[in-house]
Design a protein around this motif. Structure first.
Motif, PDB file in Angstrom:
ATOM      1  N   TYR A   1       0.835  -1.194   0.000  1.00 41.19           N
ATOM      2  CA  TYR A   1       0.000   0.000   0.000  1.00 41.19           C
ATOM      3  C   TYR A   1       0.880   1.258   0.000  1.00 41.19           C
ATOM      4  N   PHE A   2       1.887   1.258   0.835  1.00 39.18           N
ATOM      5  CA  PHE A   2       2.795   2.397   0.929  1.00 39.18           C
ATOM      6  C   PHE A   2       3.452   2.679  -0.425  1.00 39.18           C
ATOM      7  N   LEU A   3       3.960   1.645  -1.095  1.00 40.91           N
ATOM      8  CA  LEU A   3       4.617   1.830  -2.386  1.00 40.91           C
ATOM      9  C   LEU A   3       3.637   2.297  -3.458  1.00 40.91           C
ATOM     10  N   ALA A   4       2.402   1.845  -3.378  1.00 43.43           N
ATOM     11  CA  ALA A   4       1.393   2.303  -4.347  1.00 43.43           C
ATOM     12  C   ALA A   4       1.165   3.798  -4.208  1.00 43.43           C
ATOM     13  N   VAL A   5       1.106   4.296  -2.978  1.00 49.41           N
ATOM     14  CA  VAL A   5       0.929   5.729  -2.747  1.00 49.41           C
ATOM     15  C   VAL A   5       2.149   6.497  -3.259  1.00 49.41           C
ATOM     16  N   VAL A   6       3.338   5.939  -3.008  1.00 51.96           N
ATOM     17  CA  VAL A   6       4.565   6.583  -3.489  1.00 51.96           C
ATOM     18  C   VAL A   6       4.546   6.688  -5.012  1.00 51.96           C
ATOM     19  N   GLN A   7       4.197   5.604  -5.673  1.00 45.51           N
ATOM     20  CA  GLN A   7       4.217   5.574  -7.133  1.00 45.51           C
ATOM     21  C   GLN A   7       3.182   6.513  -7.750  1.00 45.51           C
ATOM     22  N   GLU A   8       2.003   6.596  -7.121  1.00 48.47           N
ATOM     23  CA  GLU A   8       0.940   7.437  -7.677  1.00 48.47           C
ATOM     24  C   GLU A   8       1.061   8.888  -7.245  1.00 48.47           C
TER      25      GLU A   8
ATOM     26  N   ASN B   1      -0.398  10.241  -4.864  1.00 51.59           N
ATOM     27  CA  ASN B   1      -1.711  10.731  -4.436  1.00 51.59           C
ATOM     28  C   ASN B   1      -2.498   9.538  -3.887  1.00 51.59           C
ATOM     29  N   ILE B   2      -3.095   9.704  -2.711  1.00 47.99           N
ATOM     30  CA  ILE B   2      -3.789   8.591  -2.071  1.00 47.99           C
ATOM     31  C   ILE B   2      -5.017   8.165  -2.869  1.00 47.99           C
ATOM     32  N   SER B   3      -5.746   9.125  -3.444  1.00 48.77           N
ATOM     33  CA  SER B   3      -6.947   8.772  -4.219  1.00 48.77           C
ATOM     34  C   SER B   3      -6.589   7.920  -5.427  1.00 48.77           C
ATOM     35  N   ARG B   4      -5.540   8.328  -6.162  1.00 51.14           N
ATOM     36  CA  ARG B   4      -5.126   7.542  -7.331  1.00 51.14           C
ATOM     37  C   ARG B   4      -4.614   6.177  -6.915  1.00 51.14           C
ATOM     38  N   ALA B   5      -3.890   6.124  -5.790  1.00 53.98           N
ATOM     39  CA  ALA B   5      -3.380   4.844  -5.312  1.00 53.98           C
ATOM     40  C   ALA B   5      -4.529   3.909  -4.934  1.00 53.98           C
ATOM     41  N   ALA B   6      -5.573   4.472  -4.312  1.00 51.31           N
ATOM     42  CA  ALA B   6      -6.731   3.654  -3.926  1.00 51.31           C
ATOM     43  C   ALA B   6      -7.397   3.063  -5.166  1.00 51.31           C
ATOM     44  N   ARG B   7      -7.542   3.886  -6.213  1.00 54.65           N
ATOM     45  CA  ARG B   7      -8.137   3.366  -7.452  1.00 54.65           C
ATOM     46  C   ARG B   7      -7.269   2.269  -8.054  1.00 54.65           C
TER      47      ARG B   7
ATOM     48  N   PRO C   1     -10.666   5.817   2.220  1.00 58.15           N
ATOM     49  CA  PRO C   1     -10.515   5.852   3.692  1.00 58.15           C
ATOM     50  C   PRO C   1      -9.716   4.668   4.259  1.00 58.15           C
ATOM     51  N   PRO C   2      -9.983   3.412   3.829  1.00 52.13           N
ATOM     52  CA  PRO C   2      -9.171   2.319   4.369  1.00 52.13           C
ATOM     53  C   PRO C   2      -7.686   2.460   4.032  1.00 52.13           C
ATOM     54  N   LEU C   3      -7.380   2.977   2.849  1.00 53.58           N
ATOM     55  CA  LEU C   3      -5.977   3.155   2.471  1.00 53.58           C
ATOM     56  C   LEU C   3      -5.332   4.233   3.339  1.00 53.58           C
ATOM     57  N   SER C   4      -6.034   5.349   3.538  1.00 54.77           N
ATOM     58  CA  SER C   4      -5.498   6.407   4.401  1.00 54.77           C
ATOM     59  C   SER C   4      -5.263   5.881   5.812  1.00 54.77           C
ATOM     60  N   ARG C   5      -6.197   5.036   6.296  1.00 54.26           N
ATOM     61  CA  ARG C   5      -6.051   4.461   7.633  1.00 54.26           C
ATOM     62  C   ARG C   5      -4.834   3.551   7.718  1.00 54.26           C
ATOM     63  N   GLN C   6      -4.606   2.743   6.671  1.00 52.43           N
ATOM     64  CA  GLN C   6      -3.437   1.863   6.656  1.00 52.43           C
ATOM     65  C   GLN C   6      -2.139   2.673   6.708  1.00 52.43           C
TER      66      GLN C   6
ATOM     67  N   LYS D   1      -2.185  19.581  -1.057  1.00 53.46           N
ATOM     68  CA  LYS D   1      -3.581  19.562  -1.497  1.00 53.46           C
ATOM     69  C   LYS D   1      -3.806  18.539  -2.603  1.00 53.46           C
ATOM     70  N   LYS D   2      -2.841  18.426  -3.529  1.00 51.24           N
ATOM     71  CA  LYS D   2      -3.010  17.508  -4.651  1.00 51.24           C
ATOM     72  C   LYS D   2      -1.978  16.378  -4.644  1.00 51.24           C
ATOM     73  N   GLU D   3      -0.764  16.691  -4.266  1.00 48.27           N
ATOM     74  CA  GLU D   3       0.303  15.704  -4.290  1.00 48.27           C
ATOM     75  C   GLU D   3       0.897  15.551  -2.895  1.00 48.27           C
ATOM     76  N   ILE D   4       1.520  14.409  -2.675  1.00 52.15           N
ATOM     77  CA  ILE D   4       2.229  14.199  -1.412  1.00 52.15           C
ATOM     78  C   ILE D   4       3.699  13.960  -1.716  1.00 52.15           C
TER      79      ILE D   4
END
Length: 299
Positions: free
Chosen positions: A8-15, A17-23, A30-35, A52-55
């Motif tokens: 999950y962490f690497l998916a967020v890094v690659q995308e 953005n948490i929303s794109r990673a969740a998709r 919400p479950p991804l943000s919680r993880q 706001k848009k990127e992390i």
């Protein structure tokens, strides 16, 4: 911290953005943000700077990205190899090779071995001998191919072959105009030189000149033949390198002369961690290399 949280962490890094990673992961946001929050709490640190848009990754986040990538790579490799036990010679052989070796002898070995075991695949990584040792120690490579001197107390080794040290110079250099394919070490003493960056190889080469009581001028130290040869072609100096470096630049602009009087040889070895169990495919490749040693190597 488990495998799922690292993925999950690497998916967020690659995308980014948490929303794109969740998709991408086919889960709700919400479950991804919680993880991610739970992972940060478990590690006691902040992994992301949230915009706001990127992390963006913090320093701790960048370190975890590196480690998580290697952990998942090792896990995938382990799962694949275990699945192949008892089912013939299949799977992946991971090889970390000294850079100047990769295009020469290694290609011949892989070609012949693949003819014997066509279901085996290869992962080949190139670097200097110190980086090869690091890959072995971290379990990211099954076998390594290194250039002597070899200081690996926990490793077994197989001699593969020796090759001459050569002087690479611009075709316009006066020494390149001289007849013959060799050059005496004495003639190199007054030239501007480029040497390998690895400490042990520097010591070896400096010892040659010390024996002749010759001074030397060093322009640079290199860890990549491909990066050093353009400087040679521009006439900025003469590079002392293994003979296989000629595979990187066989063009008209560079001349290679074998170092003679005395002739200098570089020895190549295959190594493996002494107590690490190899997969069936990697074990077969090691046995194949052992046969090459008993048969006199490749040249």
């Amino acid at each position: 911290m488990d495998i799922k949280s690292l993925k999950y962490f690497l998916a967020v890094v690659q995308e980014g953005n948490i929303s794109r990673a969740a998709r991408k992961l086919c889960i709700a946001q919400p479950p991804l943000s919680r993880q991610i929050r739970l992972l940060e709490e478990e590690l006691g640190t902040t992994l992301f700077i949230r915009g706001k848009k990127e992390i963006q990754l913090t320093q701790e986040g960048r370190f975890l990205k590196q480690q998580a990538g290697e952990i998942l790579e090792l896990l995938e490799k382990t799962q694949e190899q275990i699945g192949k036990f008892g089912s013939g010679v299949h799977g992946l052989v991971s090889i970390a090779a000294a850079e100047s070796f990769g295009i020469g002898l290694l290609s011949d070995m892989v070609e012949e071995f693949h003819g014997l075991y066509p279901d085996v695949r290869f992962q080949i990584w190139c670097g200097n001998s110190d980086e090869v040792r690091d890959k072995l120690e971290r379990g990211l490579a099954d076998v390594g191919i290194v250039r002597a001197p070899v200081y690996m107390e926990q490793c077994e080794q197989i001699f593969l072959r020796s090759e001459p040290w050569v002087a690479a110079m611009s075709r316009e250099h006066p020494l390149a105009q001289e007849q013959g394919e060799g050059i005496t070490l004495k003639k190199l003493g007054g030239e501007t030189l480029m040497l390998p960056v690895r400490d042990q190889l520097q010591e070896e080469i400096n010892h040659w000149f010390n024996e002749l009581a010759q001074e030397r001028e060093i322009l640079c130290y290199y860890n990549s033949s491909a990066s050093m040869l353009p400087l040679v072609e521009k006439g900025m100096g003469i590079a002392i390198c293994p003979g296989s470096a000629r595979y990187f630049a066989a063009g008209e602009g560079i001349v290679y002369k074998t170092i003679t009087e005395p002739r200098k040889e570089s020895r190549l070895y295959m190594v493996r961690q002494r107590y690490r169990i190899l997969s069936r495919a990697a074990g077969a490749f090691w046995e194949y290399a052992s046969g090459q040693e008993k048969g006199g190597g490749q040249g």
